[in-house]
Design a protein around this motif. Structure first.
Motif, PDB file in Angstrom:
ATOM      1  N   ILE A 135       0.843  -1.207   0.000  1.00 34.45           N
ATOM      2  CA  ILE A 135       0.000   0.000   0.000  1.00 34.45           C
ATOM      3  C   ILE A 135       0.873   1.250   0.000  1.00 34.45           C
ATOM      4  O   ILE A 135       0.645   2.188  -0.766  1.00 34.45           O
ATOM      5  N   ARG A 136       1.935   1.248   0.837  1.00 37.27           N
ATOM      6  CA  ARG A 136       2.850   2.401   0.860  1.00 37.27           C
ATOM      7  C   ARG A 136       3.441   2.640  -0.521  1.00 37.27           C
ATOM      8  O   ARG A 136       3.504   3.754  -1.003  1.00 37.27           O
ATOM      9  N   SER A 137       3.873   1.539  -1.114  1.00 36.46           N
ATOM     10  CA  SER A 137       4.544   1.645  -2.391  1.00 36.46           C
ATOM     11  C   SER A 137       3.600   2.209  -3.449  1.00 36.46           C
ATOM     12  O   SER A 137       3.985   3.022  -4.283  1.00 36.46           O
ATOM     13  N   LEU A 138       2.318   1.792  -3.403  1.00 34.84           N
ATOM     14  CA  LEU A 138       1.337   2.312  -4.360  1.00 34.84           C
ATOM     15  C   LEU A 138       1.029   3.773  -4.079  1.00 34.84           C
ATOM     16  O   LEU A 138       0.860   4.577  -4.993  1.00 34.84           O
ATOM     17  N   MET A 139       0.969   4.096  -2.777  1.00 31.30           N
ATOM     18  CA  MET A 139       0.646   5.476  -2.421  1.00 31.30           C
ATOM     19  C   MET A 139       1.772   6.417  -2.845  1.00 31.30           C
ATOM     20  O   MET A 139       1.553   7.590  -3.084  1.00 31.30           O
ATOM     21  N   LYS A 140       2.992   5.871  -2.901  1.00 28.75           N
ATOM     22  CA  LYS A 140       4.129   6.711  -3.242  1.00 28.75           C
ATOM     23  C   LYS A 140       4.023   7.208  -4.684  1.00 28.75           C
ATOM     24  O   LYS A 140       4.291   8.371  -4.957  1.00 28.75           O
ATOM     25  N   SER A 141       3.601   6.315  -5.605  1.00 22.96           N
ATOM     26  CA  SER A 141       3.398   6.789  -6.982  1.00 22.96           C
ATOM     27  C   SER A 141       1.909   6.938  -7.218  1.00 22.96           C
ATOM     28  O   SER A 141       1.265   6.073  -7.775  1.00 22.96           O
ATOM     29  N   GLU A 144       9.892 -14.204  -3.091  1.00 20.27           N
ATOM     30  CA  GLU A 144       9.416 -13.101  -2.268  1.00 20.27           C
ATOM     31  C   GLU A 144       9.110 -11.851  -3.090  1.00 20.27           C
ATOM     32  O   GLU A 144       8.170 -11.129  -2.824  1.00 20.27           O
ATOM     33  N   ILE A 145       9.960 -11.612  -4.102  1.00 22.25           N
ATOM     34  CA  ILE A 145       9.734 -10.433  -4.955  1.00 22.25           C
ATOM     35  C   ILE A 145       8.439 -10.626  -5.757  1.00 22.25           C
ATOM     36  O   ILE A 145       7.593  -9.729  -5.837  1.00 22.25           O
ATOM     37  N   VAL A 146       8.283 -11.810  -6.349  1.00 15.90           N
ATOM     38  CA  VAL A 146       7.066 -12.096  -7.109  1.00 15.90           C
ATOM     39  C   VAL A 146       5.852 -11.893  -6.213  1.00 15.90           C
ATOM     40  O   VAL A 146       4.875 -11.239  -6.580  1.00 15.90           O
ATOM     41  N   TYR A 147       5.967 -12.450  -5.014  1.00 17.68           N
ATOM     42  CA  TYR A 147       4.898 -12.360  -4.045  1.00 17.68           C
ATOM     43  C   TYR A 147       4.551 -10.909  -3.750  1.00 17.68           C
ATOM     44  O   TYR A 147       3.396 -10.503  -3.765  1.00 17.68           O
ATOM     45  N   GLN A 148       5.603 -10.118  -3.532  1.00 18.47           N
ATOM     46  CA  GLN A 148       5.413  -8.702  -3.213  1.00 18.47           C
ATOM     47  C   GLN A 148       4.681  -7.969  -4.345  1.00 18.47           C
ATOM     48  O   GLN A 148       3.728  -7.247  -4.127  1.00 18.47           O
ATOM     49  N   VAL A 149       5.139  -8.182  -5.589  1.00 25.85           N
ATOM     50  CA  VAL A 149       4.529  -7.479  -6.729  1.00 25.85           C
ATOM     51  C   VAL A 149       3.092  -7.957  -6.923  1.00 25.85           C
ATOM     52  O   VAL A 149       2.187  -7.158  -7.207  1.00 25.85           O
ATOM     53  N   LEU A 150       2.859  -9.256  -6.738  1.00 22.03           N
ATOM     54  CA  LEU A 150       1.500  -9.766  -6.908  1.00 22.03           C
ATOM     55  C   LEU A 150       0.564  -9.217  -5.832  1.00 22.03           C
ATOM     56  O   LEU A 150      -0.594  -8.927  -6.099  1.00 22.03           O
ATOM     57  N   ILE A 151       1.096  -9.055  -4.630  1.00 24.07           N
ATOM     58  CA  ILE A 151       0.250  -8.464  -3.576  1.00 24.07           C
ATOM     59  C   ILE A 151      -0.141  -7.044  -3.959  1.00 24.07           C
ATOM     60  O   ILE A 151      -1.294  -6.657  -3.866  1.00 24.07           O
ATOM     61  N   GLU A 152       0.842  -6.303  -4.464  1.00 23.57           N
ATOM     62  CA  GLU A 152       0.526  -4.954  -4.946  1.00 23.57           C
ATOM     63  C   GLU A 152      -0.566  -4.999  -5.996  1.00 23.57           C
ATOM     64  O   GLU A 152      -1.505  -4.213  -6.007  1.00 23.57           O
ATOM     65  N   SER A 153      -0.414  -5.970  -6.908  1.00 21.10           N
ATOM     66  CA  SER A 153      -1.365  -6.112  -7.994  1.00 21.10           C
ATOM     67  C   SER A 153      -2.755  -6.418  -7.445  1.00 21.10           C
ATOM     68  O   SER A 153      -3.761  -5.876  -7.911  1.00 21.10           O
ATOM     69  N   LEU A 154      -2.807  -7.277  -6.423  1.00 21.56           N
ATOM     70  CA  LEU A 154      -4.095  -7.625  -5.833  1.00 21.56           C
ATOM     71  C   LEU A 154      -4.715  -6.433  -5.114  1.00 21.56           C
ATOM     72  O   LEU A 154      -5.923  -6.228  -5.168  1.00 21.56           O
ATOM     73  N   VAL A 155      -3.849  -5.651  -4.446  1.00 19.41           N
ATOM     74  CA  VAL A 155      -4.364  -4.453  -3.782  1.00 19.41           C
ATOM     75  C   VAL A 155      -4.973  -3.512  -4.818  1.00 19.41           C
ATOM     76  O   VAL A 155      -6.084  -2.997  -4.661  1.00 19.41           O
ATOM     77  N   LEU A 156      -4.251  -3.334  -5.930  1.00 25.69           N
ATOM     78  CA  LEU A 156      -4.760  -2.489  -7.006  1.00 25.69           C
ATOM     79  C   LEU A 156      -6.070  -3.058  -7.543  1.00 25.69           C
ATOM     80  O   LEU A 156      -7.031  -2.330  -7.796  1.00 25.69           O
TER      81      LEU A 156
END
Lengths: 801, 227
Positions: A10-16, A329-341
């Motif tokens: 969420i932080r990462s998405l909020m940043k951009s 872990e990286i894949v997981y992280q990006v996919l979580i971002e994707s799911l949040v979006l």
């Protein structure tokens, strides 16, 4: 751990923020369109499924064979139902239904009179259709004559506070007693009526039943316990035919058979005549295709933009790896971002869908009553999130893999990751987006042009400023002459006339004999219209030869007729005036002799889907149909006022209704109008999404070239040169897309235009200008991004990376 | 702890072959504080990256904690690195999205430590680096010296056996630089093995041994005796 990742995402998405906003919007559009398509499909494929026992009900259609031609009708003779019940004991029940197409005027003391749609049914209707009753007893609700079962909204309209059960309501001629109340029907049913009147109480004898079998009168339904019985019944029907119909059939030189269609399958049986079904599978596929296209465009965007963003995150990903993160872990992280979006996009999509369905005319354009009704579409609540998750997952996959492959060293070393990896794929995707968008833009433009052409085309009469007042009851029909005389005195009424039909609305066909001609030419089927005095003047039709009717002819040997030019052409008449014709009146011993007294210029009596047919017109003053009134457009309100007063005086109790001829005519193109509206919406969405896509690619390309741009600037390049550097890179992509889009649009539009007999020209200028416009738009977007970079101080761009 | 034997690393760019590391042999024992010095491009950072399992090598032998790393897969290297090696960079490399606390917490997350335990350990580290009052701040709100202290905190939070530092004071003024060196020195005294790349003689003076690298070769080794 999951919580930590979620927080990080969420932080990462909020940043951009801009990136996130654009992406959520793009994805929301795709999901929203899909939800609407889902609701639409569901509504289409669940026709009549609100009836609890719909799986047991079969509609009987009649298949006639005449001259080896088969024609299927959605109804049958009134005697078929009782005879089938008698012959086939396993038929659990039968019922007959007749829709009254014109609405009926209902009156109650103290309540404003109004029209309602009604249907007639026999006493068994609710034994076959097990609809729940809000009040009354379904077993005997229709067992007595003059009984009426009403829907909830009918009850609310005419009975307000009172309890309707047992109360009386009147039409012009009859009095009915309310015996039951049922719920309103959903929009996806063929049983559209707000009141059901008991009918079929004539003395039903075997003989009259048998005689009715060759006529199409009532929709007939059977209730069967087992699905196999439907096949059994149609297989054994020839025995029934031999017993009851073979004799009359051989006299008529015709054959008869039945088809059984389960209730919920009736909707897409649209080759059947005399039917309420309106389903169109082609339309269904087209609509699903559009939904899918928008979704694909949206997903392409997501992938593009997420990958662009990944470029800026290479270092971050590398750093995570240094700190101990593995690929997974990286894949997981990006996919979580994707799911949040995806989740955010789903919420936006649901809210937007609700707003769109509630506050825009989309529902009326589609002729539906779609809504995000949870109780009605319970499956939506797990389907939509699941679908959003799948879409987010699939779209997130590419950027996730891209980032996870970044080596840990990327955190420290520059230039380790090939930044333009996958650029070819991305160009292809954006090219696809662009092609689709340009194609829909051109298609929408051409559709719009055709609809405009339909509105503007000279139809052979003046459709403007003509009011139509329906003549439905005998009182009005008999008062036509008086009404017209009174109207003639109004300064706001230019002219008026009655006619049995209006152009575009069910013009009759009739057989004409031509005495003196031989062979095929001696008998023709032509269009037939009955019109009153002053019709041609009111409609401002032009006479090529001769004249129109002058009042009721005295007892003449021959009836005066007016024909159109198409008729003259067909018959090859050199001098049409005075030609003899015989109008064949079906069921009557003698034909009506007629003589041509005038020829009018060809006019479109049908919609522009069809060619102009040879037409014959006779004089008839007092007829059910429409009063045509040409009014002074400058004083429309005064004219309406005069009309209403005249009708109130001469036809008291009949509600005054009117419409405009030009609008009624335009309704003939409702389907096309609907399609062109939907295409227009689609165009807005496609343009918007492609705009996002191009923005993504432009920012990606300029990012790649930041250093190059800096060096060129140091060496003296100006802003314009920098823009053209980036634009050149993408120009080919855009040109190829546009070139591909042109034939695609041509094919799409030509198919659609083939429904019309009269079409606007496919002007090449439209194709060329749409293409150029697309290129211009692309140039603006690309310029914006390149100028942004070109403006940065050269020193700063050199520091980049 | 670390045993390099005739290690070679070459870069191929088009037709030119560059030897970044050439026949380097080196032993570092547990508890040592080693500094690597040399001119720009001599291969210091490459050597550090190889030791940190971030980069590969072409030939020779590298044994880390009795493990020959030659044939380890990427996943096995990640596993070995996690919790065993901490990194400190010249430009700190903190993640802007995360707070000071979360930056330090991150390696523990990857290590799969439970949330309660993570908090305890991060709090202890924050106290140790003297930034307890800044834990909720974002890295960009801190001074350079403070940021490097966070980076050190992040490097030591897993109690790694080895800390690799690549010019840790390169972006700092001398006062903050000395603070950081004091901190590393204390860590070393507490038992951590540290290998540090540096240009600064002043910084190297804090270490036990100085290795000088020129063109990928070790040209000299010098033991420092501290009082």
């Amino acid at each position: 751990m999951h919580k930590f990742r979620l927080k990080f995402a969420i932080r990462s998405l909020m940043k951009s923020r801009v990136y996130t906003l654009l992406n959520v919007m793009g994805l929301a559009i795709g999901l929203g369109v899909c939800i609407i398509v889902f609701l639409y499909l569901r509504s289409e494929i669940t026709y009549d499924q609100h009836i609890p026992n719909y799986k047991e009900i079969y509609r009987v259609s009649s298949v006639f064979r005449v001259d080896e031609q088969l024609e299927e009708y959605g109804g049958a003779g009134v005697g078929l139902a009782p005879l089938l019940e008698r012959e086939f004991p396993y038929v659990e029940g039968t019922t007959r239904l007749i829709h009254i197409n014109e609405s009926v005027l209902f009156k109650r003391p103290g309540v404003q009179a109004g029209n309602a749609g009604v249907a007639l049914a026999d006493r068994n209707y609710f034994r076959v259709f097990e609809l729940p009753f809000l009040a009354g007893n379904p077993d005997n609700a229709l067992s007595k004559p003059q009984s009426i079962v009403i829907t909830r909204s009918f009850a609310e309209k005419y009975f307000e506070e009172e309890l309707p059960l047992g109360q009386v309501i009147n039409t012009n001629n009859y009095e009915y007693t309310v015996t039951g109340i049922i719920d309103d029907f959903p929009a996806n049913t063929h049983h559209i009526f707000s009141a059901l009147i008991s009918s079929f109480y004539q003395d039903e004898k075997l003989e009259s039943w048998e005689n009715s079998l060759w006529q199409i009168e009532a929709h007939t339904f059977l209730r069967l316990n087992k699905p196999t019985e439907a096949g059994q019944l149609t297989e054994s029907f020839p025995g029934f035919y031999d017993k009851y119909m073979a004799e009359s059939g051989s006299g008529l030189q015709a054959g008869y058979d039945i088809n059984l269609t389960r209730l919920d399958k009736v909707h897409f049986n649209n080759h059947v005549k005399y039917d309420q079904s309106s389903g169109n599978r082609g339309y269904l596929y087209a609509f699903s295709g559009i939904g899918l296209l928008i979704l694909v465009l949206a997903c392409i965007n997501y992938v593009n933009m997420a990958t662009v963003r990944s470029l800026r995150r290479i270092k971050e990903a590398g750093m995570q790896k240094v700190l101990g993160a593995g690929k997974r872990e990286i894949v997981y992280q990006v996919l979580i971002e994707s799911l949040v979006l995806g989740a955010a996009a789903l919420l936006v999509a649901l809210a937007t869908v609700e707003l769109v369905l509630e506050f825009t005319p989309l529902n009326s354009i589609m002729n539906k009553d779609l809504s995000l009704n949870l109780s009605r579409y319970s499956s939506l609540w797990w389907l939509a999130p699941l679908f959003a998750a799948i879409i987010a997952f699939l779209s997130g996959w590419f950027p996730a893999i891209y980032l996870s492959n970044v080596p840990a060293l990327a955190a420290i070393k520059k230039g380790l990751v090939k930044r333009n990896r996958g650029l070819g794929v991305r160009k292809l995707l954006v090219g696809f987006q662009f092609t689709a968008s340009v194609a829909v833009v051109i298609t929408a433009t051409l559709m719009y042009q055709q609809m405009d052409y339909v509105k503007q085309k000279d139809l052979g009469f003046n459709k403007e400023d003509v009011l139509l007042i329906p003549i439905r009851d005998t009182l009005t029909a008999r008062s036509i002459s008086d009404i017209r005389q009174k109207l003639a005195r109004s300064p706001y009424v230019k002219s008026s006339s009655s006619a049995q039909t209006i152009p575009g609305k069910s013009v009759d066909r009739i057989v004409i004999n031509f005495p003196g001609m031989e062979g095929v030419a001696s008998q023709q089927v032509v269009d037939f219209m009955m019109v009153g005095a002053d019709y041609f003047q009111t409609m401002e039709m032009e006479f090529v030869k001769g004249q129109g009717f002058n009042g009721q002819p005295e007892e003449l040997e021959t009836y005066p007729v007016v024909v159109n030019e198409a008729m003259v052409r067909m018959m090859g008449w050199k001098d049409p005036i005075g030609q003899q014709v015989e109008i064949v009146a079906p069921g009557q011993a003698e034909n009506y002799p007629g003589q041509v007294i005038g020829v009018v210029r060809d006019f479109n009596a049908h919609s522009l889907h069809d060619d102009i047919e040879p037409t014959i017109m006779t004089y008839q003053e007092e007829t059910a149909g429409y009063l045509h009134v040409r009014v002074d457009s400058e004083n429309l309100l005064s004219a309406l006022n005069d009309l209403e007063k005249t009708f109130a005086k001469l036809t008291p109790g009949v509600p005054f209704q009117f419409s405009f001829l030009n609008r009624d005519l335009f309704k003939l193109y409702e389907e096309e109008q609907r399609q062109s509206q939907l295409i227009l919406y689609l165009t807005y969405l496609a343009i918007f999404i492609s705009f996002l896509g191009l923005t993504g690619l432009a920012s990606f390309t300029t990012n790649l070239k930041t250093r190059e741009i800096g060096i060129r600037k140091v060496l003296g390049a100006d802003v314009r040169q920098v823009v053209s550097l980036v634009f050149r890179e993408m120009l080919w992509l855009i040109i190829i897309s546009v070139v591909l889009a042109l034939p695609l649009a041509y094919i799409l539009t030509r198919g659609w235009l083939s429904n019309f007999a009269y079409t606007t020209n496919l002007h090449p200028l439209i194709f060329v200008s749409s293409g150029l416009l697309a290129i211009l738009l692309a140039y603006i977007i690309i310029s914006y991004h390149s100028i942004k970079i070109a403006r940065v101080k050269a020193v700063d761009t050199l520091k980049y990376e | 702890m670390i045993h390099l034997h005739h290690l070679v690393k070459t870069y191929n760019t088009r037709s030119v072959e560059t030897r970044a590391i050439s026949e380097v042999s080196l032993k570092v024992d547990r508890g040592e504080f080693v500094s690597v010095m040399g001119p720009s491009g001599c291969g210091k950072t490459t050597l550090l990256n190889i030791i940190g399992l971030l980069d590969s090598y072409d030939s020779g032998l590298y044994i880390f904690n009795d493990t020959d790393v030659r044939n380890l897969s990427e996943r096995e290297k990640v596993k070995l690195r996690k919790g065993n090696i901490g990194f400190i960079f010249q430009n700190f490399n903190l993640l802007d999205e995360l707070s000071v606390f979360e930056n330090i917490e991150l390696p523990l997350v990857y290590l799969g430590v439970k949330s309660g335990e993570r908090k305890k350990r991060v709090d202890r580290i924050l106290e140790q680096i003297g930034l307890g009052h800044r834990s909720a701040h974002s890295p960009y709100e801190l001074s350079g010296g403070q940021q490097q202290r966070v980076a050190i905190g992040r490097a030591i939070v897993t109690n790694p056996a080895l800390i690799l530092a690549d010019e840790p004071t390169g972006n700092l003024d001398s006062q903050h630089g000395n603070e950081i060196m004091e901190m590393l020195s204390n860590l070393n005294e507490a038992g951590s093995t540290i290998i540090m790349v540096t240009h600064s003689m002043n910084d190297a003076a804090y270490t036990n041994r100085i290795i000088k690298l020129v063109d990928g070769h070790i040209v000299s080794e010098k033991q420092l005796l501290h009082a």
